[in-house]
Design an enzyme around this catalytic site. Sequence first.
Site, PDB file in Angstrom:
ATOM      1  CE1 TYR A  32      -3.130   3.102   0.719  1.00 32.38           C
ATOM      2  CE2 TYR A  32      -1.669   3.490   2.596  1.00 32.38           C
ATOM      3  CZ  TYR A  32      -2.670   3.928   1.740  1.00 32.38           C
ATOM      4  OH  TYR A  32      -3.199   5.179   1.893  1.00 32.38           O
ATOM      5  CB  SER A 115      -2.830  13.021   5.151  1.00 32.09           C
ATOM      6  OG  SER A 115      -3.925  12.463   4.473  1.00 32.09           O
ATOM      7  CD  GLN A 140      -4.359  16.204   1.532  1.00 29.25           C
ATOM      8  OE1 GLN A 140      -4.430  15.407   2.458  1.00 29.25           O
ATOM      9  NE2 GLN A 140      -5.182  16.179   0.492  1.00 29.25           N
ATOM     10  CE  LYS A 240       1.254  16.526  -1.911  1.00 28.99           C
ATOM     11  NZ  LYS A 240       0.519  15.344  -2.372  1.00 28.99           N
ATOM     12  CG  HIS A 264      -1.078  12.048  -5.098  1.00 34.71           C
ATOM     13  ND1 HIS A 264      -1.939  13.065  -4.782  1.00 34.71           N
ATOM     14  CD2 HIS A 264      -1.291  11.100  -4.152  1.00 34.71           C
ATOM     15  CE1 HIS A 264      -2.650  12.751  -3.711  1.00 34.71           C
ATOM     16  NE2 HIS A 264      -2.262  11.562  -3.310  1.00 34.71           N
ATOM     17  CG  ASP A 295       5.508  15.771  -3.599  1.00 33.51           C
ATOM     18  OD1 ASP A 295       5.342  15.345  -4.754  1.00 33.51           O
ATOM     19  OD2 ASP A 295       4.570  15.853  -2.775  1.00 33.51           O
ATOM     20  N   GLY A 296       8.384  14.113  -4.778  1.00 31.25           N
ATOM     21  CA  GLY A 296       8.352  12.907  -5.605  1.00 31.25           C
ATOM     22  C   GLY A 296       9.740  12.376  -5.890  1.00 31.25           C
ATOM     23  NE  ARG A 299      12.275   7.051  -2.655  1.00 31.14           N
ATOM     24  CZ  ARG A 299      11.164   7.805  -2.673  1.00 31.14           C
ATOM     25  NH1 ARG A 299      11.193   9.037  -2.183  1.00 31.14           N
ATOM     26  NH2 ARG A 299      10.046   7.345  -3.166  1.00 31.14           N
ATOM     27  NE  ARG A 319       5.550   5.261  -2.365  1.00 35.14           N
ATOM     28  CZ  ARG A 319       5.224   6.097  -3.349  1.00 35.14           C
ATOM     29  NH1 ARG A 319       5.980   7.167  -3.597  1.00 35.14           N
ATOM     30  NH2 ARG A 319       4.157   5.887  -4.081  1.00 35.14           N
TER      31      ARG A 319
HETATM   32  C1  LIG Z   1       1.016   5.930   1.374  1.00 30.84           C
HETATM   33  C2  LIG Z   1       0.858   7.300   0.808  1.00 30.84           C
HETATM   34  C3  LIG Z   1      -0.264   8.047   1.133  1.00 30.84           C
HETATM   35  C4  LIG Z   1      -0.426   9.332   0.614  1.00 30.84           C
HETATM   36  N1  LIG Z   1      -1.515  10.066   1.012  1.00 30.84           N
HETATM   37  C5  LIG Z   1      -1.653  11.337   0.554  1.00 30.84           C
HETATM   38  C6  LIG Z   1      -2.725  12.142   1.010  1.00 30.84           C
HETATM   39  O1  LIG Z   1      -3.530  11.733   1.848  1.00 30.84           O
HETATM   40  N2  LIG Z   1      -2.847  13.393   0.483  1.00 30.84           N
HETATM   41  C7  LIG Z   1      -1.938  13.892  -0.446  1.00 30.84           C
HETATM   42  O2  LIG Z   1      -2.084  15.026  -0.891  1.00 30.84           O
HETATM   43  N3  LIG Z   1      -0.897  13.159  -0.840  1.00 30.84           N
HETATM   44  C8  LIG Z   1      -0.723  11.901  -0.378  1.00 30.84           C
HETATM   45  N4  LIG Z   1       0.359  11.168  -0.778  1.00 30.84           N
HETATM   46  C9  LIG Z   1       1.345  11.774  -1.699  1.00 30.84           C
HETATM   47  C10 LIG Z   1       2.462  12.506  -0.944  1.00 30.84           C
HETATM   48  O3  LIG Z   1       1.986  13.673  -0.339  1.00 30.84           O
HETATM   49  C11 LIG Z   1       3.608  12.898  -1.873  1.00 30.84           C
HETATM   50  O4  LIG Z   1       3.089  13.657  -2.947  1.00 30.84           O
HETATM   51  C12 LIG Z   1       4.415  11.730  -2.432  1.00 30.84           C
HETATM   52  O5  LIG Z   1       4.474  10.670  -1.506  1.00 30.84           O
HETATM   53  C13 LIG Z   1       5.819  12.188  -2.766  1.00 30.84           C
HETATM   54  O6  LIG Z   1       6.548  11.149  -3.335  1.00 30.84           O
HETATM   55  P1  LIG Z   1       7.602  10.251  -2.510  1.00 30.84           P
HETATM   56  O7  LIG Z   1       6.812   9.268  -1.749  1.00 30.84           O
HETATM   57  O8  LIG Z   1       8.409   9.629  -3.617  1.00 30.84           O
HETATM   58  O9  LIG Z   1       8.419  11.169  -1.643  1.00 30.84           O
HETATM   59  C14 LIG Z   1       0.549   9.878  -0.269  1.00 30.84           C
HETATM   60  C15 LIG Z   1       1.693   9.131  -0.565  1.00 30.84           C
HETATM   61  C16 LIG Z   1       1.860   7.869  -0.039  1.00 30.84           C
HETATM   62  C17 LIG Z   1       3.099   7.107  -0.382  1.00 30.84           C
END
Ligand SMILES: Cc1cc2nc3c(=O)[nH]c(=O)nc-3n(C[C@H](O)[C@H](O)[C@H](O)COP(=O)(O)O)c2cc1C
Length: 379
Positions: A32, A115, A140, A240, A264, A295-296, A299, A319
Site C-alpha cells: 500500500y 493528510s 492538506q 499540490k 502524488h 515532491d516525488g 531519496r 515515503r
Molecule cells: C502511502 C501514501 C499516502 C499518501 N496520502 C496522501 C494524502 O492523503 N494526500 C496527499 O495530498 N498526498 C498523499 N500522498 C502523496 C504525498 O503527499 C507525496 O506527494 C508523495 O508521496 C511524494 O513522493 P515520494 O513518496 O516519492 O516522496 C501519499 C503518498 C503515499 C506514499
Amino acid sequence: MATEAAESPLILTLRDLEVQANKRLPKVTAEYFADGAGDEQRTLKESIDAFARYRLRPRVGRKVSSIDAKTLIWGGTSNFPFGIAPSAMHQLAHPSGEVATSRASSSRRIPMILSQSANTSIEDVTTASPSHTQRLYAQQTTLVQDWSANLALFRRAERAGCKAIVLSVDCSVPGRRLGEMRNGFVKPAHLVFPNIDYGDAPNLHTARLEKRRAVTFDRDVTWEMYKKVVESTHLEVYLKGILTPEDALLAVETGVKGVVVSAHGGRQLDGVVPPLDALPEIVEAVGGRIKVHVDGGIRRGADIFKALALGADFVWIGRPALWGLVYGGEQGVELAIDILAEELLNVMALCGALTLQDITRGHLGRYTADGLFEPLREQ
Ligand SMILES: Cc1cc2nc3c(=O)[nH]c(=O)nc-3n(C[C@H](O)[C@H](O)[C@H](O)COP(=O)(O)O)c2cc1C
C-alpha cells in the site's frame, strides 16, 4: 526498538531504511505504501530516476566549515529546505502514527503537512510537540462536495495553529492503484479519520458508500473554487499536484501563495512528466510571483540539492518518512530526517555552497542526446 533505530550502524541511507521497514510490515501494508498507479508504474519509477540524469558541478576554494541550510517557510524558519509531505494513515505504519511524525518533525525543526486522511486530529498533531518548539504545520485537503465541510476544516486548521492549507488538486478521482486492487486493500476498520466529518456513520468507508457529501470528493472543482478557498481563509494556500506551466500560471491568478509540483508519488495518473522534469519550466513561467515546491522521488540529500538548483523553493518527502515511522516510530522519522539532512549538508560543502542561496543551476549539468556533457545555463 527506538534506541536500535537511532544507533543502528546498518542504516546509512534511506534505501537501508526502506529495506528494514519492509521487513517489519505485512506484505499488503508494505505494498500500500509502495504502490503506484497504472500497470506500468512508470511515474513512480521515473520520478526517482529523473534525479540521476543530472550531474553535480562542484566548486572548490570556498570556506565550508560552516554550512547553513535554513530557509523561511510559512512565516517561520525551517532548519532544512525539506519537510514531511501529507500521507494517509500513519497508524498503519506505527501505533503512534501522526503524533510520532509530528514530534520528529518539530524536534528537527522542519514542517509537516497533515493528510486529510490522517488517523490523528489536527488539534492533537499540532499540540504533540512541546509548546516551546516552533510549530510549522499545514493541513492538506481535497475539496469535498459539501462546502461547509471544507470551511469547517479550514476553521479547525486555523484554530489549531496551522500556517497553511495545502489543496491537493490531482485526486478528485482516485488513481488506479492495481496493487491495492489485487490485494483487496481496505482501510482497517479500527482506524479513525478525525479530520473528515463522517457524521453518525460508523466509519469512513460506510459514509463513502452512502455518498455523504461531506466525505465525497468533489469531481467538479474549478479554478474559481480554488480562488474561493484563498478568499475563505487567512492561511497561506498552496495547490499540490501541478505539473504544467499553464496551470502554474492559472495558480498565480488565484492568489495562492505557491504550488507543489507533484505527481502524488506516482499514485494518481501514471505516465505523467516526472515532477523534477516539470519543475524548470514552471519556475520559469511563474517568475518568482509565487513559491514553487516539489515532491516525488527524493531519496538522498543530493536530490534535494538538484531540486533547489533547478529553482525549487522547498521540497517534500513522502515515503521516506513512512519508512522511518515503520522502523522506529518517532526516532525512526528523526533518523530519516537526519540521513537526508546530513547528506544535504555534505553535498553543499563539497559543492562549495555555504547557504541555500549559493545553490544555482550552474551546479548542474547533463548529457545531451549525442552523449556530450553540458552544464546548465544560468537563467
Ligand atoms: C502511502 C501514501 C499516502 C499518501 N496520502 C496522501 C494524502 O492523503 N494526500 C496527499 O495530498 N498526498 C498523499 N500522498 C502523496 C504525498 O503527499 C507525496 O506527494 C508523495 O508521496 C511524494 O513522493 P515520494 O513518496 O516519492 O516522496 C501519499 C503518498 C503515499 C506514499
